[in-house]
Design an enzyme around this catalytic site. Structure first.
Site, PDB file in Angstrom:
ATOM      1  N   SER A   1     -31.716 -24.039  12.766  1.00 16.42           N
ATOM      2  CA  SER A   1     -30.437 -24.395  13.212  1.00 16.42           C
ATOM      3  C   SER A   1     -29.496 -23.512  13.880  1.00 16.42           C
ATOM      4  O   SER A   1     -28.512 -23.722  14.317  1.00 16.42           O
ATOM      5  CB  SER A   1     -29.767 -24.979  12.032  1.00 16.42           C
TER       6      SER A   1
ATOM      7  N   SER B   1     -28.571 -27.140  14.540  1.00 11.41           N
ATOM      8  CA  SER B   1     -27.457 -27.901  14.347  1.00 11.41           C
ATOM      9  C   SER B   1     -26.154 -27.171  14.357  1.00 11.41           C
ATOM     10  O   SER B   1     -25.051 -27.827  14.328  1.00 11.41           O
ATOM     11  CB  SER B   1     -27.581 -28.603  12.588  1.00 11.41           C
TER      12      SER B   1
ATOM     13  N   LYS C   1     -19.017 -22.664  11.080  1.00  7.91           N
ATOM     14  CA  LYS C   1     -19.737 -23.932  10.833  1.00  7.91           C
ATOM     15  C   LYS C   1     -19.111 -24.828   9.833  1.00  7.91           C
ATOM     16  O   LYS C   1     -18.822 -24.580   8.828  1.00  7.91           O
ATOM     17  CB  LYS C   1     -21.196 -24.007  10.860  1.00  7.91           C
TER      18      LYS C   1
END
Lengths: 520, 669
Positions: free
Chosen positions: B181, B157, B79
């Protein structure tokens, strides 16, 4: 007639009382209250939360780790050494060390604060409730030292900020982050002080203590120890006026001057019917006034928040078990050396020094070290040694603007000099002259200088007698007066004797001899 | 052989050993896949250079040094809020668009240290603030399970990492989990997503959202892979003071786990308004499944669940306000051109650098932290957080305690993008994170496991939560669910060719025949199955290509070997004939024969070579795609050709010499 006399008299008395009232009004009315906050930089190799070097005067922006520059994703790691030094200071100031303390973030935007917050200990500090005891004595202001103490509210660990440099000409600001994240302890004192001299004496004592402990260099000129002073005044019995804060005072005399000026400034405002605003001021050491700091006009809300990246700081209060995560407080307690207060007591008790001499001697660690060496080596008169160091040596050094720390004269030279003086081979004045020569020419021994300059005292009786006879012959009038019973003139005769021989006679022998001759 | 998307780490490593695959070829395939699925926008930055370098290192270890590491040749996506040295780390924000860290996050350095290969930095909501991966300056990430005009969100996310894993662009994805997330996109994309215990995995190098709740998360396609990854990244880190100091004991799967000793709690408060029928169904069915496996299943109560989301929101915004204070444009990141004053510079930099979501959270957070509001909001939120953590404590350690909790991960299947964005980010987070954020408040581990497809053919998942450091038990139970399901319902999830509808099979046939890549743009029929079958056809095609290449390789190798051998013989003969020529009185007839033989052999060799070459030419695979071994073979072929030419020349020389000798003899006579 009688009536008018009486009324005149009454008027006079009234005026007198009234005047008295006014003058006493001026003298007694104002009472000032001073509280200090002191930041001391800890003497560690690396910073509080990073591995970057903690040093003064490094190459600009060269002692900065990723964390110090607030690079995203970096995390603080507490430097154990800083905790040790903090605890050591707290113990030396008889504070209560807290078993658990924690860190907070204090938010404000400033160019030299890269993270936008400072990590400090607001809610649960490292230690609470201590006290500092010290002597207030400034030669020329106080006749005698007096005891004073101030309570310590708390001692906390925190980060220092970087330094901003403003280039007014090119209209730009430059930031040096070498100091950013350096370890500080903040000592918050209760408002127990009354004037600038007391505050200065407290700061001086604190400098001595942190130097003895080795936790801080105490070099105020380098910013290693910085003082903020809160000042407010009141009429006796009234509540306190609005206080003002003077930030970052950088010397002991600055503390005295700034606070004194601020007290006078507040008084004159109040006397002229004005009112004081709660503001932060700076001390202009050259103009000797305090001036408002423009960038902190608005009262800041620091939006304190617990620092989530650091677990609570735990210390072991009970046992001497020491490990990676938890330091042992009793173990640190053993490391406390002799403190200045103890040194003064010892000096007075052991060497029978006068309190003011003891205060002055302890205030100059280098001279104290000289003193102890000179005394220990051979039993010498302590008062005379102290006087020599504090009056003669210090005067010469001050005149030449040499810091005591860098005194070029060695202990050995001083010992020799002390012995010459105590054996009455030289006079005090010659002694002072010799010191002056030594500062310039450190390779010579004192006796060489004295011999070379022909400053040695004459102790030869024949020589002395010869000179005495000469004075008697040249001053028949005074001799006559003396013989008639005016013993006072003896001193005048002695003066003439010492003057005509360039102070080279040993006056203790000379005066005896002289008296003998006169009485013949 | 398995499809690329279902390879497990174990299988990949086996094929490395069997030389069916090599780390470099596998990494190439993953990069290719990442490119093919570019439309889904899983990656902000595909790092082919790093991937290749890491793969070469792995290959060296596997084949040359024979000392392989646990993740050699295993592809990962990170990420884009984890710092990676010399690789852009943007947080999907304008503020850090050009930020290149000079250090590695601990998670990343541990993965690379274990042999993993970085395929790319994956997409996220700006600074991980969101639950849809829709608020990124690089655009939203799309869900691979339903691709049409009315496409669905990937969840967030960490949506980029989830999509990268789901499409087979990598074996494992690293996300961050602050309120769900990692688990949320895992659930919506049909992969496994773990949020470990707070402090088990180092946060050093993770650009923070909420320091006290952030934890690096792991996304994989199955539980086994997840355990391998977790075992590589977990454990104390001196760079993160909040990591658990105790040494980490690697997690193992217990094959004969006694399920009857495990108590599963169903927290009644997790049923809430807006939870879809599908989700409830899955929840029920997994509870049944566990009961069938002899687990003790009972209802429990976590009374403070309903306030949790509000508390989470306050704490989140306060820490955001504090953490974002460092972005002032001075040391790094965006700096606005405004330089009238330092304050002006701060204001315009922060206004240009942050999106609305970030700015509004900073604003709210600063409000909550004002000294007059601190007690009213922040302190109260902290107290409530304690109560929420106490709820879990009671359930796990109190009377009638349970070992694990079973809840849904999300309240519904993946929402449509247009539906999702019609609501405010804050409301979406409050809704989407309902089941996931309590675990972050309490710092306990939680995992999302895909169960089956919904009526709309979208993945549905459940969540398991356990007490602090209960990862081993939790993963074992998750593994049990996984294996039980694979033999039943999960068949549907790992779509196999036999189960495909006729239409898809036809399409697959077409695709195989035309051997051309279907353009995503041509797929305007908007059918889910069409898209899925296209994906499958691609996967199959890949494998077909690999097999074909391997076969060709074998054939060519054999031919080349043969040619090599004959060439060697030829050379020997030539050598001996040359020697005999110089040493003895030559026999012209003998030489003539020799030459003839040699010429014949040469012609046959050339024929063989031409054949091999033409066969190679048939393979219309671009050079970049070819495995490295093949390329080297072609190079050696070319070298052989050169040698052959030089040999021919020598033969000519010999014949000339022979003629000269003849003339000489004639003259003598």
């Amino acid at each position: 007639m009688k009536y008018s006399m009486l009324s005149k008299r009454l008027l006079y008395t009234y005026n007198k009382i009234h005047k008295c009232g006014i003058s006493s009004h001026y003298k007694k009315e104002w009472q000032s209250v001073v509280g200090l906050e002191v930041h001391a930089q800890l003497n560690t190799e690396s910073k509080l939360f990073s591995g970057a070097e903690n040093t003064f005067g490094g190459l600009v922006n060269n002692c900065v780790s990723l964390f110090d520059a607030a690079i995203p994703g970096t995390l603080p790691v507490l430097n154990k050494k800083c905790v040790e030094l903090g605890v050591l200071t707290a113990l030396a100031l008889s504070c209560k060390v807290n078993e658990v303390s924690s860190f907070d973030r204090k938010h404000y935007f400033y160019a030299d604060l890269p993270a936008g917050y400072q990590i400090t200990q607001q809610r649960a500090p490292l230690a609470n409730d201590g006290a500092i005891h010290f002597q207030v004595y400034t030669p020329g202001i106080h006749k005698k030292p007096y005891n004073k103490s101030s309570k310590i509210k708390q001692i906390q660990l925190e980060q220092d900020s970087g330094k901003s440099l403003h280039d007014a000409e090119l209209k730009r600001s430059l930031v040096d982050l070498n100091r950013a994240g350096a370890p500080l302890i903040e000592l918050v004192f209760e408002p127990d002080l009354e004037d600038g001299e007391e505050a200065a004496a407290l700061v001086k004592e604190l400098v001595l203590i942190v130097q003895r402990l080795g936790v801080c260099t105490g070099r105020m000129e380098e910013g290693a120890l910085r003082v903020d002073a809160n000042v407010s005044i009141r009429r006796v019995g009234d509540p306190l006026s609005t206080r003002t804060e003077i930030k970052n005072i950088g010397s002991v005399r600055g503390v005295a001057g700034a606070i004194q000026h601020e007290i006078e400034r507040q008084q004159s405002i109040l006397e002229n019917g004005g009112h004081i605003i709660n503001e932060t001021r700076a001390w202009d050491a050259i103009a000797k006034i305090t001036i408002p700091m423009r960038d902190k006009e608005v009262v800041q809300d620091y939006r304190y928040m617990p620092e989530p990246n650091l677990p609570p700081l735990r210390v072991n209060l009970n046992t001497i078990e020491d490990n990676e995560d938890v330091i042992s407080v009793p173990l640190i307690k053993e490391r406390i050396p002799e403190l200045p207060e103890e040194s003064r007591t010892k000096l007075i008790a052991k060497y029978e020094l006068r309190p003011e001499i003891a205060v002055q001697l302890v205030n100059e660690p280098v001279l104290l070290e000289f003193f102890q060496k000179i005394i220990v080596e051979k039993a010498r008169n302590p008062s005379k040694v102290a006087n020599l160091l504090l009056n003669d040596l210090l005067t010469v050094l001050n005149k030449r603007k040499i810091n005591v720390t860098y005194c070029p004269i060695t202990v050995k030279q001083l010992e020799e000099l002390v012995d010459l003086l105590l054996d009455k081979k030289i006079s005090l004045e010659i002694c002072r002259k010799t010191i002056n020569e030594l500062v310039e020419n450190t390779s010579f021994s004192p006796i060489d200088i004295i011999k070379q300059k022909g400053w040695l005292l004459i102790t030869d009786e024949a020589e002395i007698t010869k000179n005495c006879v000469k004075v008697i012959e040249n001053n028949p009038k005074l001799v006559k007066q003396y013989k008639e019973g005016k013993i006072k003139v003896f001193k005048a005769l002695l003066g003439i004797l010492s003057k005509t021989t360039d102070n080279k006679l040993d006056m203790s022998i000379a005066s005896k001899k002289f008296e003998e001759l006169l009485k013949k | 052989m398995n499809k690329l998307t279902t390879y497990s780490i174990k299988e990949i490593h086996k094929s490395f050993r069997d030389k069916l695959l090599t780390p470099t070829s596998f990494v190439d395939l993953c990069i290719q896949r990442a490119r093919q699925t570019k439309e889904l926008n899983a990656f902000i930055n595909i790092t082919d250079e790093e991937a290749e370098n890491h793969a070469i290192e792995s290959e060296k270890r596997v084949y040359v040094e024979k000392k392989s590491k646990p993740l050699d040749g295993i592809t990962i996506a990170i990420k884009d809020n984890f710092c990676t040295k010399n690789i852009h780390t943007t947080c999907a924000s304008n503020m850090l668009k050009n930020f290149v860290p000079t250090y590695d996050a601990t998670v990343y350095s541990r993965l690379i240290g274990s042999g993993a290969c970085l395929v790319g930095k994956s997409n996220l909501d700006e600074f991980a603030m969101g639950s849809g991966t829709v608020d990124s300056i690089f655009g939203p990430t799309r869900n691979p399970w339903c691709y049409s005009e009315d496409w669905r969100i990937s969840g967030g996310s960490s949506g980029g990492s989830a999509v990268a894993v789901a499409t087979g662009s990598c074996v494992a994805g690293i996300g961050s989990d602050t309120g769900g997330s990692t688990r949320n996109p895992a659930a919506l994309c049909g992969v496994v997503g773990l949020k470990p215990t707070y402090g088990l995995v180092s946060r050093y190098g993770l650009i923070p959202l909420v320091n006290s709740m952030d934890v690096p998360g792991i996304l994989t396609r199955n539980i086994d892979d997840l355990i391998v990854i977790l075992n590589c990244v977990a454990g104390p880190d001196i760079l993160d003071s909040t990591t658990i100091k105790k040494d980490f004991k690697p997690i193992k799967i217990i094959d004969d786990i006694d399920m009857s000793k495990i108590k599963i709690g169903i927290p009644s408060e997790y049923y809430c308004e807006g939870m879809s029928e599908d989700v409830l169904d899955v929840w029920r069915s997994v509870a049944d499944l566990l009961e069938n496996e002899k687990c003790q299943v009972c209802t429990v109560s976590l009374p403070h669940t309903s306030v949790s989301i509000a508390v989470y929101s306050i704490l989140n915004q306060c820490e955001v306000a504090s953490n974002m204070a460092r972005y002032d444009g001075l040391e790094y990141g965006l700096r606005a051109s405004e330089d009238y004053s330092t304050e002006e510079l701060y204001a315009s930099t922060r206004s240009e650098g942050f999106n609305n979501v970030v700015r509004s959270r900073i604003f709210a957070g600063n409000y909550f932290l004002l000294s007059r509001n601190y007690d009213k909001y922040f302190l109260k939120a902290l107290k409530l957080r304690r109560l929420i953590a106490d709820d879990f404590n009671k359930v796990f350690h109190g009377e009638n305690s349970v070992d694990l909790l079973l809840t849904p991960t999300t309240l519904s299947e993946a929402p449509l993008y247009k539906d999702f964005t019609s609501k405010h980010n804050r409301d979406q987070c409050a809704f989407q994170d309902y089941c996931t954020q309590p675990a972050n408040m309490a710092g306990i581990p939680a995992i999302s496991v895909p169960i089956r497809l919904s009526k709309n053919n979208l993945p549905l998942s459940i969540q398991l939560m356990g007490p602090t450091l209960s990862e081993e038990l939790m993963l074992n139970v998750a593994k049990k669910i996984e294996t039980t399901l694979t033999s039943e319902t999960l068949k549907n999830l790992n779509v196999s060719i036999e189960n495909l509808p006729q239409k898809c099979q036809n399409l697959l046939q077409q695709a195989a025949e035309s051997q051309s890549v279907l353009e995503i743009d041509n797929l305007d029929s908007v059918s889910i199955s069409l898209h899925r079958s296209r994906e499958i056809s691609e996967k199959l095609q890949d494998e077909y290509e690999i097999l074909k290449l391997k076969q060709r390789n074998a054939e060519l190798q054999a031919k080349i070997d043969r040619n090599n051998r004959s060439l060697q013989e030829l050379r020997k003969e030539l050598e001996s004939s040359k020697q005999s020529l110089t040493r003895q009185n030559p026999n012209p007839d003998n030489i003539q024969d020799h030459i003839k033989q040699l010429k014949q052999k040469l012609t046959s060799y050339e024929e063989n070579y031409e054949k091999a070459k033409s066969k190679y030419a048939v393979l219309s695979v671009p050079e970049a795609v070819l495995p490295k071994s093949l390329i080297s073979q072609v190079t050696s072929l070319l070298a052989l050709q050169e040698e052959a030419t030089s040999l021919k020349q020598r033969a000519d020389d010999i014949s000339l010499m022979k003629e000269a000798r003849e003339t000489f003899n004639r003259l003598r006579r």
